[in-house]
Scaffold this active site. Structure first.
Site, mmCIF file in Angstrom:
data_model
loop_
_atom_site.group_PDB
_atom_site.id
_atom_site.type_symbol
_atom_site.label_atom_id
_atom_site.label_comp_id
_atom_site.label_asym_id
_atom_site.label_seq_id
_atom_site.Cartn_x
_atom_site.Cartn_y
_atom_site.Cartn_z
ATOM 1 N N LYS A 49 0.841 -1.217 0.000
ATOM 2 C CA LYS A 49 0.000 0.000 0.000
ATOM 3 C C LYS A 49 0.866 1.253 0.000
ATOM 4 O O LYS A 49 2.014 1.244 0.461
ATOM 5 C CB LYS A 49 -0.958 0.032 1.194
ATOM 6 C CG LYS A 49 -0.307 0.004 2.598
ATOM 7 C CD LYS A 49 0.193 1.348 3.115
ATOM 8 C CE LYS A 49 0.959 1.224 4.421
ATOM 9 N NZ LYS A 49 1.680 2.420 4.821
ATOM 10 N N VAL B 120 10.951 -5.057 3.265
ATOM 11 C CA VAL B 120 10.722 -5.188 4.713
ATOM 12 C C VAL B 120 11.027 -3.856 5.387
ATOM 13 O O VAL B 120 12.024 -3.197 5.054
ATOM 14 C CB VAL B 120 11.623 -6.305 5.290
ATOM 15 C CG1 VAL B 120 11.538 -6.345 6.809
ATOM 16 C CG2 VAL B 120 11.222 -7.652 4.693
ATOM 17 N N ALA B 121 10.168 -3.464 6.317
ATOM 18 C CA ALA B 121 10.301 -2.183 7.020
ATOM 19 C C ALA B 121 10.458 -1.033 6.026
ATOM 20 O O ALA B 121 11.242 -0.111 6.209
ATOM 21 C CB ALA B 121 11.481 -2.212 8.007
ATOM 22 N N GLY B 122 9.663 -1.097 4.943
ATOM 23 C CA GLY B 122 9.744 -0.094 3.883
ATOM 24 C C GLY B 122 8.607 0.905 3.897
ATOM 25 O O GLY B 122 8.498 1.746 3.013
ATOM 26 N N GLY B 123 7.685 0.790 4.873
ATOM 27 C CA GLY B 123 6.549 1.711 4.919
ATOM 28 C C GLY B 123 5.464 1.343 3.930
ATOM 29 O O GLY B 123 4.587 2.144 3.619
ATOM 30 N N MET B 124 5.507 0.090 3.413
ATOM 31 C CA MET B 124 4.507 -0.345 2.435
ATOM 32 C C MET B 124 3.646 -1.487 2.975
ATOM 33 O O MET B 124 2.918 -2.138 2.228
ATOM 34 C CB MET B 124 5.191 -0.765 1.130
ATOM 35 C CG MET B 124 5.996 0.380 0.515
ATOM 36 S SD MET B 124 6.398 0.083 -1.189
ATOM 37 C CE MET B 124 4.811 0.364 -1.984
ATOM 38 N N GLY C 24 4.271 -4.528 4.173
ATOM 39 C CA GLY C 24 4.505 -5.877 3.670
ATOM 40 C C GLY C 24 4.127 -6.942 4.692
ATOM 41 O O GLY C 24 3.532 -7.965 4.340
ATOM 42 N N SER D 195 1.922 -6.694 7.021
ATOM 43 C CA SER D 195 0.454 -6.705 7.097
ATOM 44 C C SER D 195 -0.135 -7.454 5.907
ATOM 45 O O SER D 195 -1.136 -8.171 6.040
ATOM 46 C CB SER D 195 -0.087 -5.275 7.104
ATOM 47 O OG SER D 195 0.426 -4.567 8.202
ATOM 48 N N ASP E 276 -2.886 -1.950 9.531
ATOM 49 C CA ASP E 276 -2.890 -1.963 8.066
ATOM 50 C C ASP E 276 -3.454 -3.259 7.486
ATOM 51 O O ASP E 276 -3.647 -3.356 6.275
ATOM 52 C CB ASP E 276 -1.465 -1.785 7.521
ATOM 53 C CG ASP E 276 -0.917 -0.385 7.776
ATOM 54 O OD1 ASP E 276 -1.723 0.534 8.038
ATOM 55 O OD2 ASP E 276 0.311 -0.223 7.719
HETATM 56 P P1 ATP Z 1 4.187 -0.815 8.834
HETATM 57 O O1 ATP Z 1 3.087 -1.693 8.352
HETATM 58 O O2 ATP Z 1 4.254 -0.762 10.333
HETATM 59 O O3 ATP Z 1 4.282 0.501 8.166
HETATM 60 P P2 ATP Z 1 6.460 -1.558 7.291
HETATM 61 O O4 ATP Z 1 5.698 -1.661 6.046
HETATM 62 O O5 ATP Z 1 7.384 -0.399 7.402
HETATM 63 O O6 ATP Z 1 5.535 -1.599 8.531
HETATM 64 P P3 ATP Z 1 6.962 -4.387 7.430
HETATM 65 O O7 ATP Z 1 7.680 -4.956 6.261
HETATM 66 O O8 ATP Z 1 5.519 -4.639 7.541
HETATM 67 O O9 ATP Z 1 7.308 -2.852 7.506
HETATM 68 O O10 ATP Z 1 7.736 -4.954 8.732
HETATM 69 C C1 ATP Z 1 7.667 -4.353 9.978
HETATM 70 C C2 ATP Z 1 8.308 -5.280 10.993
HETATM 71 O O11 ATP Z 1 7.557 -6.489 11.092
HETATM 72 C C3 ATP Z 1 9.739 -5.686 10.641
HETATM 73 O O12 ATP Z 1 10.534 -5.379 11.746
HETATM 74 C C4 ATP Z 1 9.684 -7.180 10.435
HETATM 75 O O13 ATP Z 1 10.808 -7.848 10.952
HETATM 76 C C5 ATP Z 1 8.418 -7.626 11.159
HETATM 77 N N1 ATP Z 1 7.713 -8.744 10.478
HETATM 78 C C6 ATP Z 1 7.089 -9.761 11.073
HETATM 79 N N2 ATP Z 1 6.546 -10.588 10.157
HETATM 80 C C7 ATP Z 1 6.831 -10.090 8.949
HETATM 81 C C8 ATP Z 1 6.540 -10.510 7.624
HETATM 82 N N3 ATP Z 1 5.835 -11.602 7.347
HETATM 83 N N4 ATP Z 1 6.998 -9.728 6.617
HETATM 84 C C9 ATP Z 1 7.691 -8.595 6.894
HETATM 85 N N5 ATP Z 1 8.003 -8.179 8.121
HETATM 86 C C10 ATP Z 1 7.574 -8.909 9.151
#
Ligand code: ATP
Length: 327
Positions: A4, A93-97, A99, A101, A134
């Site tokens: 997203k 991962v942890a990209g604000g998108m 993933g 969720s 999310d």
């Molecule tokens: P947010 O939804 O909070 O904005 P984000 O998009 O920045 O998060 P995500 O990739 O969703 O980042 O990951 C956030 C954290 O969740 C990371 O520290 C990661 O290690 C943990 N995590 C747990 N399960 C997963 C998964 N299946 N995929 C990615 N990250 C995961």
């Protein structure tokens, strides 16, 4: 299941419950993780991951896909449930998108089919909200306005497709860390007014008009924590993007383009600059989590219902299956 973008992310002051009230416009874009759910021994819930950034993701009970499967198994109280999940990640991962969720949303949907659960899309979104703000949107997809913690969703009319170029950063940003820094920069939060001009722009389908109304209250905090983002934003704008936004809590930067041709040109130009780990072209909006092939014989003897005392929708099973896109 799609990643997203937040086309608007209005963040209010930190509340007593430890959360920030939000008014946000989500758009699902064509960058997908894939999840496979296979039958496993009773009580076994496991995940294996491959692809984009998975070295840093735990595959134990803290993994969001595992938590989603366990939440369903516990709610239905059937010890025979087991599942082996495999996730192929393309969302950073942890990209604000969102993933993680997206993976949780896919695990909810896949396990509900594998275990033949008596559950409808609205209930699935309620489970999703227990896992993260999310997750309901990852199930829903399209374009939607989110209030509360971003989990109370109403679809928004969005005409046509918008072309985006994403710039992935070398390292991720922790969402809680970005919110903490936001609190220091904006102790009173920002206003939560409904982004009506942006909603009107979405209804017209005009990308140039949309570009004028993108907003992310977390951008300053994300850029402060990762100053190289400013160079990425500047480079994309100099290369012809209509607008740039930090995606959610960052550090992914999303550039809105006039059309597909402009997006191709921007992705080529941006790849040549040393301002991003990777560059991807996507379109939005796209559908939420979907079953690609389905119907698994796993635990199909009788349709499972939840433990007593939990509400179930009264519609026919067929209509529920159609709503879920399970056909
Ligand atoms: P947010 O939804 O909070 O904005 P984000 O998009 O920045 O998060 P995500 O990739 O969703 O980042 O990951 C956030 C954290 O969740 C990371 O520290 C990661 O290690 C943990 N995590 C747990 N399960 C997963 C998964 N299946 N995929 C990615 N990250 C995961």
């Amino acid at each position: 299941m799609p990643a997203k973008l937040n086309l608007a992310l209005c963040v209010g002051p930190l509340a007593d419950d430890g959360y920030h009230p939000l008014t946000t416009i989500f758009q699902a874009v064509s960058l997908h993780d894939e999840l496979i759910a296979q039958p496993a021994a009773p009580g076994e819930i496991s995940v294996a991951m491959s692809g984009e950034g998975t070295d840093s993701v735990a595959v134990d009970d803290s993994n969001l896909a595992v938590r989603a499967a366990r939440l369903l198994a516990d709610s239905y109280g059937d010890e025979r449930f087991g599942v082996r999940l495999t996730v192929k990640k393309s969302i950073p991962v942890a990209g604000g998108m969102a993933g993680g969720s997206a993976d949780a949303a896919a695990a909810l949907l896949a396990c509900s089919v594998l275990w033949d659960l008596d559950i409808d899309p609205e209930e699935l979104r309620e489970y999703g909200a227990q896992l993260g703000s999310d997750v309901p949107f990852a199930l829903m997809g399209g374009t939607a306005i989110g209030t509360g913690r971003g989990d109370k969703l109403v679809p928004v009319l969005s005409r046509g497709s918008h072309h985006w170029v994403l710039a992935f950063a070398d390292t991720g940003l922790s969402t809680p860390a970005v919110y903490r820094h936001f609190d220091q920069l904006q102790p009173d939060g920002c206003d939560l007014e409904m982004p009506t001009e942006l909603i009107n722009a979405l209804a017209t389908g005009d990308s140039e008009e949309l570009a004028r109304h993108l907003r992310n209250d977390l951008a300053a905090a994300a850029i402060d924590l990762q100053p190289s983002l400013q160079a990425t934003i500047d480079a994309g704008l100099e290369c012809g993007a209509l607008a740039a936004i930090v995606s959610g809590s960052g550090p992914t930067v999303a550039f809105l383009c006039r059309n597909e041709e402009a997006a191709v040109a921007l992705s080529v130009a941006l790849s040549a600059e040393d301002v991003a780990r990777a560059v991807r072209r996507v379109v939005g909006p796209v559908a939420g989590a979907r079953l690609l092939s389905g119907g698994c014989p796993g635990v199909r003897a009788a349709r499972r219902t939840r433990r007593p005392g939990v509400r179930l929708a009264g519609r026919s099973q067929d209509s529920r299956r159609q709503d879920a896109g399970l056909g």
